[in-house]
Structure formats: C-alpha cells, structure tokens
Design a protein around this motif. Structure first.
Motif, PDB file in Angstrom:
ATOM      1  N   THR A 258       0.855  -1.184   0.000  1.00  0.00           N
ATOM      2  CA  THR A 258       0.000   0.000   0.000  1.00  0.00           C
ATOM      3  C   THR A 258       0.893   1.236   0.000  1.00  0.00           C
ATOM      4  O   THR A 258       2.040   1.204   0.450  1.00  0.00           O
ATOM      5  CB  THR A 258      -0.903   0.042   1.235  1.00  0.00           C
ATOM      6  OG1 THR A 258      -0.089   0.185   2.412  1.00  0.00           O
ATOM      7  CG2 THR A 258      -1.734  -1.232   1.355  1.00  0.00           C
ATOM      8  N   ALA A 259       0.337   2.335  -0.495  1.00  0.00           N
ATOM      9  CA  ALA A 259       1.100   3.589  -0.498  1.00  0.00           C
ATOM     10  C   ALA A 259       1.440   4.020   0.924  1.00  0.00           C
ATOM     11  O   ALA A 259       2.544   4.512   1.191  1.00  0.00           O
ATOM     12  CB  ALA A 259       0.307   4.677  -1.216  1.00  0.00           C
ATOM     13  N   ASP A 260       0.516   3.835   1.863  1.00  0.00           N
ATOM     14  CA  ASP A 260       0.775   4.229   3.255  1.00  0.00           C
ATOM     15  C   ASP A 260       1.928   3.428   3.844  1.00  0.00           C
ATOM     16  O   ASP A 260       2.757   3.965   4.585  1.00  0.00           O
ATOM     17  CB  ASP A 260      -0.483   4.036   4.109  1.00  0.00           C
ATOM     18  CG  ASP A 260      -1.557   5.079   3.807  1.00  0.00           C
ATOM     19  OD1 ASP A 260      -1.211   6.108   3.184  1.00  0.00           O
ATOM     20  OD2 ASP A 260      -2.723   4.856   4.189  1.00  0.00           O
ATOM     21  N   HIS A 261       1.979   2.129   3.527  1.00  0.00           N
ATOM     22  CA  HIS A 261       3.067   1.296   4.055  1.00  0.00           C
ATOM     23  C   HIS A 261       4.409   1.770   3.514  1.00  0.00           C
ATOM     24  O   HIS A 261       5.396   1.859   4.256  1.00  0.00           O
ATOM     25  CB  HIS A 261       2.824  -0.160   3.665  1.00  0.00           C
ATOM     26  CG  HIS A 261       3.848  -1.111   4.215  1.00  0.00           C
ATOM     27  ND1 HIS A 261       3.918  -1.448   5.555  1.00  0.00           N
ATOM     28  CD2 HIS A 261       4.876  -1.779   3.607  1.00  0.00           C
ATOM     29  CE1 HIS A 261       4.925  -2.284   5.748  1.00  0.00           C
ATOM     30  NE2 HIS A 261       5.521  -2.504   4.589  1.00  0.00           N
ATOM     31  N   LEU A 262       4.464   2.115   2.239  1.00  0.00           N
ATOM     32  CA  LEU A 262       5.720   2.583   1.659  1.00  0.00           C
ATOM     33  C   LEU A 262       6.107   3.950   2.205  1.00  0.00           C
ATOM     34  O   LEU A 262       7.286   4.209   2.474  1.00  0.00           O
ATOM     35  CB  LEU A 262       5.599   2.642   0.135  1.00  0.00           C
ATOM     36  CG  LEU A 262       5.478   1.300  -0.588  1.00  0.00           C
ATOM     37  CD1 LEU A 262       5.413   1.521  -2.093  1.00  0.00           C
ATOM     38  CD2 LEU A 262       6.651   0.393  -0.246  1.00  0.00           C
ATOM     39  N   ARG A 263       5.120   4.830   2.359  1.00  0.00           N
ATOM     40  CA  ARG A 263       5.427   6.174   2.846  1.00  0.00           C
ATOM     41  C   ARG A 263       5.949   6.159   4.276  1.00  0.00           C
ATOM     42  O   ARG A 263       6.665   7.063   4.703  1.00  0.00           O
ATOM     43  CB  ARG A 263       4.190   7.061   2.754  1.00  0.00           C
ATOM     44  CG  ARG A 263       3.933   7.597   1.351  1.00  0.00           C
ATOM     45  CD  ARG A 263       5.075   8.469   0.905  1.00  0.00           C
ATOM     46  NE  ARG A 263       4.890   9.025  -0.442  1.00  0.00           N
ATOM     47  CZ  ARG A 263       5.860   9.136  -1.300  1.00  0.00           C
ATOM     48  NH1 ARG A 263       7.077   8.695  -1.019  1.00  0.00           N
ATOM     49  NH2 ARG A 263       5.649   9.673  -2.484  1.00  0.00           N
ATOM     50  N   ALA A 264       5.601   5.138   5.047  1.00  0.00           N
ATOM     51  CA  ALA A 264       6.122   5.038   6.408  1.00  0.00           C
ATOM     52  C   ALA A 264       7.626   4.812   6.407  1.00  0.00           C
ATOM     53  O   ALA A 264       8.310   5.139   7.385  1.00  0.00           O
ATOM     54  CB  ALA A 264       5.419   3.907   7.167  1.00  0.00           C
TER      55      ALA A 264
END
Length: 355
Positions: A258-264
């Motif tokens: 997910t984009a959120d997982h990568l952005r973390a």
C-alpha cells in the motif's frame, strides 16, 4: 532617565539570562550604585520572585527555582522562537491537554507582543508550511544535521516578501562555500527535517530554486511585486525537488504494497510513487504494484530497508543494488542455518574449553 520600575524589570531580565551576577556587574548594567541594586532585589523578593544571594569572592545574586513561574522577560527573538516552537509542537501530535496548554501559552505571549512584532509574526505564520515528517538522515535527504538556526531578521524579511509577493535580494552561501547575491521571487517558507527553506524563482536565472535559510546571511526587500504561480505548493515543491535531485545512483523499484506502508519507510522527500496500472478510488487502500523512484549517494541503506518492508519487490535498476540485496540475503540465510553445535567460536555466549 529610566524609572525605577523599568530598572527593576531590567534586573529581572538580567537574572533570567542565567548564572550568578555580581553586584558590581548589575550596578554597571543598570547605571546605579550597589545599594540601589540591593533595594531592587528586595522589591523582586517582595513580588515573590525567588532571588537568592550568593556569598563569597564570586558571589552576587541569582534566580532560584520557585514555587511558581516569575514574570518572564523575553526579547523579540526569544518570543518569536517560543511561539514558533509552540506552533511546531501542536503539529507533532500533542494530546488534547497538551494542545490546550500550548494554545493558552501562545495566547498569553501574543497578547503582550509589541504591535510591530505581532504583525511580522502573523505574516510569518501565514507564509509558513510544514512537511509531514522530518527527513531521514541516513537516506538521500537534504543538508547536514548540524546546520545553524536561521537569522531572525532574515526569516521575518523573507516571510514578508512571501506574503506580499515582493522580490528579495539575498546573500547566499552555497554548499561548496561560494557566496553570491541572488534576487529571489519567494513563494513559500517550509520547515522540513530540522531546517528552514525558502522556495521560489531565481529572477536572474529564471529557474525554480530552493534555498536553506541558515545559509542566507542577509535579505533585503526590493521594490515592485511579482505574480506567483497558482499551483505553487511550497511543501510539495520542496519534497519533489529533494526526491528528484541529482545524486550518484538512480533507483527504480516495483513494490507490492500500500502507499501508506511505503510512505512510512520512504517519505515524499526521498522517493516518488507511481501507479503501475490504473486503479479505482476503492482500490487505493489495497496492496498493489507501485513504482518507486529515488536517487541516492549510497545504496547500502536500501537492502535493509527493503527487507524491513516485508513485501514482494522487483529491482529495475541499478544492478549494483541487486548485488547488495543478494549479498544481504546470503548473509541472513547463512546465519539462519547455523545451529548451536555449529556456532562460530567467537560468537557471544560461546563456551570455550581450555585444556
């Protein structure tokens, strides 16, 4: 000639700056004799300000911890620093009680600010933007961690130029140490990763530029105005500039996450994310293949990060990264196969028999 009340407040300000002040030093700073200094100290004590005397060769007066805060005497720079710190703190995810305390503290300080400083502070806050999170110092982010704080006068002058769309002349020291004059059409101020930045267009070059404020030695507002681009989001421009800056290695990956997982793990100031295929709004929260592009001076920090993601990935470039990831995987697999009987003789906890 200053009135006695003004001198008493000045005495309080001197004591609040820390350390022990001798009677002779205080008398010289206030323009009075030693007996008058002692009388002013008694007035502070009558107001419950915890002033204590220190005996001996290096004795004098100092502030002691009290049961309540005494009146604080803040200079313009100090008041500005406190208010900006409170603003930044509210963005850091304070609890409701802490947020309320921050807001009431801000209100108290703002209520007693001189009119000219209150106006300049409002101008600064209107021009200021924050990125979501500080840059990772081990990743290909901007600047050195030991940067100096920007000059308050420079900060306020640039903020005024941003707010009123006025050209500003700056004297800037580049990373390589070269100093020069620039005329900047400043469009935004951004706080990011512990540094302050100003974004805008270099009028002499006609190019979009970003400058670190602690490297600006002087700033002067120039006559005239300019038109700012309608889509000029300072924070987004700053992060995009960092993510696309010229570095030694260009890295392209495809990662199923997910984009959120990568952005973390890879904030916007480090990497760009792109959809590998069209996706509906309903599917944006689901795991899918995303293309990740970033630039870096070193590659050694990426293999551990990819392992920490714990998601399928494909390395499109460079080949050097594929070699580093393979080497890390071999080391991990080799360590995982070692049993207690095969443990390396120098490993921690290994018993050694001496015969």
């Amino acid at each position: 000639m200053p009135r006695p009340t003004v001198r008493v407040l000045t005495l309080l300000e001197l004591l609040q700056s820390g350390g022990t002040r001798t009677v002779a030093e205080l008398a010289d700073r206030l323009g009075v004799d030693g007996r008058t200094v002692r009388r002013y100290v008694d007035q502070l004590i009558d107001l419950d300000v915890p002033v204590e005397s220190v005996r001996g060769r290096y004795g004098g007066y100092r502030l002691a911890p009290g049961y309540r805060l005494p009146p604080l005497m803040l200079g313009d720079d100090e008041a500005l620093a406190v208010l900006l710190g409170l603003v930044a703190g509210r963005r850091a995810g304070l609890t409701p009680a802490q947020r309320t305390a921050s807001e009431t503290a801000s209100a108290k300080i703002r209520r007693v600010l001189p009119g000219h400083l209150a106006h300049r502070l409002d101008t600064l806050l209107e021009a200021l933007a924050f990125t979501d999170r500080p840059a990772d110092r081990d990743a290909p982010g901007p600047g050195a961690p030991d940067a100096d704080a920007p000059d308050t006068g420079v900060l306020l002058t640039v903020a005024d130029a941003v707010r009123h769309r006025r050209p500003v002349s700056i004297r800037y020291t580049a990373r390589d140490g070269r100093t020069g004059e620039r005329t900047l059409h400043a469009t935004g101020l951004v706080a990011h990763g512990g540094h302050w930045y100003v974004t805008g267009q270099d009028a002499g070059l006609g190019e979009d530029r970003t400058f670190r404020l602690d490297r600006i030695a002087d700033a002067r507002t120039l006559p005239g105005t300019f038109e700012a681009p309608e889509d000029a989001d300072p924070a987004e421009r700053l992060l995009t500039g960092f993510a696309t800056a010229a570095y030694r290695h260009e890295v392209t990956l495809r990662i199923h996450a997910t984009a959120d997982h990568l952005r973390a793990h890879l904030p916007a100031g480090i990497a760009r994310l792109e959809e590998c295929a069209p996706v509906t709004e309903e599917g944006r929260a689901a795991e899918r293949w995303l293309r990740v592009e970033l630039r870096a001076e070193r590659l050694d920090w990426l293999p551990p990060l990819l392992a920490a993601l714990d998601r399928p990935f494909v390395i499109e470039r460079p080949d050097e990264l594929r070699t580093l990831v393979t080497a890390l995987a071999d080391r991990l697999a080799s360590s995982a196969r070692v049993t207690a009987d095969e443990e390396h003789p120098d490993a921690p906890g290994r018993r050694r028999d001496h015969g």
